[in-house]
Scaffold this motif. Sequence first.
Motif, PDB file in Angstrom:
ATOM      1  N   ARG A  97       6.783   4.515   2.030  1.00 26.86           N
ATOM      2  CA  ARG A  97       7.010   3.600   3.158  1.00 26.86           C
ATOM      3  C   ARG A  97       8.031   4.195   4.125  1.00 26.86           C
ATOM      4  O   ARG A  97       7.869   4.115   5.340  1.00 26.86           O
ATOM      5  CB  ARG A  97       7.483   2.242   2.643  1.00 26.86           C
ATOM      6  CG  ARG A  97       7.535   1.150   3.719  1.00 26.86           C
ATOM      7  CD  ARG A  97       7.991  -0.165   3.130  1.00 26.86           C
ATOM      8  NE  ARG A  97       7.078  -0.652   2.100  1.00 26.86           N
ATOM      9  CZ  ARG A  97       7.390  -0.792   0.816  1.00 26.86           C
ATOM     10  NH1 ARG A  97       8.621  -0.505   0.388  1.00 26.86           N
ATOM     11  NH2 ARG A  97       6.499  -1.233  -0.044  1.00 26.86           N
ATOM     12  N   TRP A 135      -0.904  -1.030   4.542  1.00 27.63           N
ATOM     13  CA  TRP A 135      -0.719  -1.696   3.239  1.00 27.63           C
ATOM     14  C   TRP A 135       0.714  -1.517   2.739  1.00 27.63           C
ATOM     15  O   TRP A 135       1.339  -2.472   2.271  1.00 27.63           O
ATOM     16  CB  TRP A 135      -1.725  -1.103   2.260  1.00 27.63           C
ATOM     17  CG  TRP A 135      -1.632  -1.572   0.852  1.00 27.63           C
ATOM     18  CD1 TRP A 135      -1.837  -2.839   0.370  1.00 27.63           C
ATOM     19  CD2 TRP A 135      -1.360  -0.755  -0.301  1.00 27.63           C
ATOM     20  NE1 TRP A 135      -1.707  -2.860  -0.994  1.00 27.63           N
ATOM     21  CE2 TRP A 135      -1.413  -1.604  -1.432  1.00 27.63           C
ATOM     22  CE3 TRP A 135      -1.091   0.601  -0.475  1.00 27.63           C
ATOM     23  CZ2 TRP A 135      -1.187  -1.125  -2.725  1.00 27.63           C
ATOM     24  CZ3 TRP A 135      -0.880   1.071  -1.755  1.00 27.63           C
ATOM     25  CH2 TRP A 135      -0.932   0.218  -2.862  1.00 27.63           C
ATOM     26  N   GLY A 152       3.123  -3.596   4.686  1.00 24.97           N
ATOM     27  CA  GLY A 152       2.967  -5.013   4.365  1.00 24.97           C
ATOM     28  C   GLY A 152       3.458  -5.370   2.971  1.00 24.97           C
ATOM     29  O   GLY A 152       3.214  -6.489   2.498  1.00 24.97           O
ATOM     30  N   GLY A 153       4.117  -4.427   2.298  1.00 27.27           N
ATOM     31  CA  GLY A 153       4.660  -4.708   0.978  1.00 27.27           C
ATOM     32  C   GLY A 153       3.663  -4.625  -0.152  1.00 27.27           C
ATOM     33  O   GLY A 153       3.880  -5.198  -1.229  1.00 27.27           O
ATOM     34  N   CYS A 154       2.541  -3.925   0.061  1.00 29.94           N
ATOM     35  CA  CYS A 154       1.510  -3.754  -0.984  1.00 29.94           C
ATOM     36  C   CYS A 154       1.054  -5.112  -1.512  1.00 29.94           C
ATOM     37  O   CYS A 154       1.030  -5.344  -2.730  1.00 29.94           O
ATOM     38  CB  CYS A 154       2.021  -2.874  -2.115  1.00 29.94           C
ATOM     39  SG  CYS A 154       2.587  -1.240  -1.611  1.00 29.94           S
ATOM     40  N   ALA A 155       0.712  -6.008  -0.579  1.00 23.20           N
ATOM     41  CA  ALA A 155       0.341  -7.376  -0.958  1.00 23.20           C
ATOM     42  C   ALA A 155      -0.884  -7.414  -1.867  1.00 23.20           C
ATOM     43  O   ALA A 155      -0.976  -8.266  -2.759  1.00 23.20           O
ATOM     44  CB  ALA A 155       0.100  -8.209   0.297  1.00 23.20           C
ATOM     45  N   ARG A 156      -1.831  -6.527  -1.634  1.00 27.45           N
ATOM     46  CA  ARG A 156      -3.005  -6.431  -2.512  1.00 27.45           C
ATOM     47  C   ARG A 156      -2.739  -5.382  -3.590  1.00 27.45           C
ATOM     48  O   ARG A 156      -2.007  -4.435  -3.383  1.00 27.45           O
ATOM     49  CB  ARG A 156      -4.243  -6.044  -1.716  1.00 27.45           C
ATOM     50  CG  ARG A 156      -4.701  -7.089  -0.709  1.00 27.45           C
ATOM     51  CD  ARG A 156      -6.005  -6.655  -0.049  1.00 27.45           C
ATOM     52  NE  ARG A 156      -6.483  -7.662   0.879  1.00 27.45           N
ATOM     53  CZ  ARG A 156      -6.170  -7.703   2.177  1.00 27.45           C
ATOM     54  NH1 ARG A 156      -5.366  -6.766   2.683  1.00 27.45           N
ATOM     55  NH2 ARG A 156      -6.641  -8.652   2.965  1.00 27.45           N
ATOM     56  N   THR A 157      -3.375  -5.541  -4.733  1.00 31.22           N
ATOM     57  CA  THR A 157      -3.244  -4.557  -5.798  1.00 31.22           C
ATOM     58  C   THR A 157      -4.017  -3.301  -5.421  1.00 31.22           C
ATOM     59  O   THR A 157      -4.902  -3.342  -4.544  1.00 31.22           O
ATOM     60  CB  THR A 157      -3.795  -5.095  -7.126  1.00 31.22           C
ATOM     61  OG1 THR A 157      -5.222  -5.252  -6.996  1.00 31.22           O
ATOM     62  CG2 THR A 157      -3.152  -6.431  -7.496  1.00 31.22           C
ATOM     63  N   GLU A 210      -7.662  -3.956  -5.701  1.00 30.17           N
ATOM     64  CA  GLU A 210      -8.170  -4.766  -4.591  1.00 30.17           C
ATOM     65  C   GLU A 210      -8.324  -3.913  -3.333  1.00 30.17           C
ATOM     66  O   GLU A 210      -9.305  -4.071  -2.587  1.00 30.17           O
ATOM     67  CB  GLU A 210      -7.228  -5.938  -4.328  1.00 30.17           C
ATOM     68  CG  GLU A 210      -7.272  -7.008  -5.411  1.00 30.17           C
ATOM     69  CD  GLU A 210      -6.194  -8.058  -5.239  1.00 30.17           C
ATOM     70  OE1 GLU A 210      -6.380  -9.184  -5.754  1.00 30.17           O
ATOM     71  OE2 GLU A 210      -5.151  -7.767  -4.589  1.00 30.17           O
TER      72      GLU A 210
END
Length: 205
Positions: free
Chosen positions: A114, A173, A176-181, A184
């Motif tokens: 990041r 991603w 955005g804080g790796c919201a999805r695994t 996913e």
Amino acid sequence: MVTARGSNTPSSDRRVRRTRSALARALIALVEERDLSRISVSDVAEGAGVSRSAFYDHYRDVHELAEDACTAMIDNLMESLPGPGLDSPDLAQEATESLTAFFGSLAGHAGLYRALLGPQGSARVLGHIRRRIAEVIHQRLAHTDLSGWPERVPHDVTAAFTAGALIGVAVDWLEGGCARTPAEMAEVTWPLLHAQYRINEINDS
């Protein structure tokens, strides 16, 4: 890349590798606790168990160390990723597994990636990752029967386009804080790549 001082004897080379590995491990551990901008040379040297002068024997600053560590991790990742062939009968499963491993590796060191891939990050690292991904894709294309592929689209252009798209998704991603695994992300990214490569048309040709 900064060249370490000293002789080129095997023992010297081993010391260089050990020191650089120790510095990289220390930095990666620190990035999980705080932003890269808040990490000093003293912090890294202390974490690695070396002196500040030893740090400067190898790197100009923390940012250069971060770039070196990040590009090394990407090289290792690219070499270890499962490699689906575009004409494989199990392409969807193999590609999804490869993408899951890719996003999983990014998530494992999200703080470092990041910091280096964000707005204030490193153009060197971003370019390195893009080139490495493009190389892998180009190799896949070169070893696949693409008789139905449009001849006007060179493989290197296709590889560069895909690498850029994948990097864009990955950076968004991460920011955005790796919201999805990772799984996913693989599931939602693969259909986009599938559509781009027109796999069905190629396989049915």
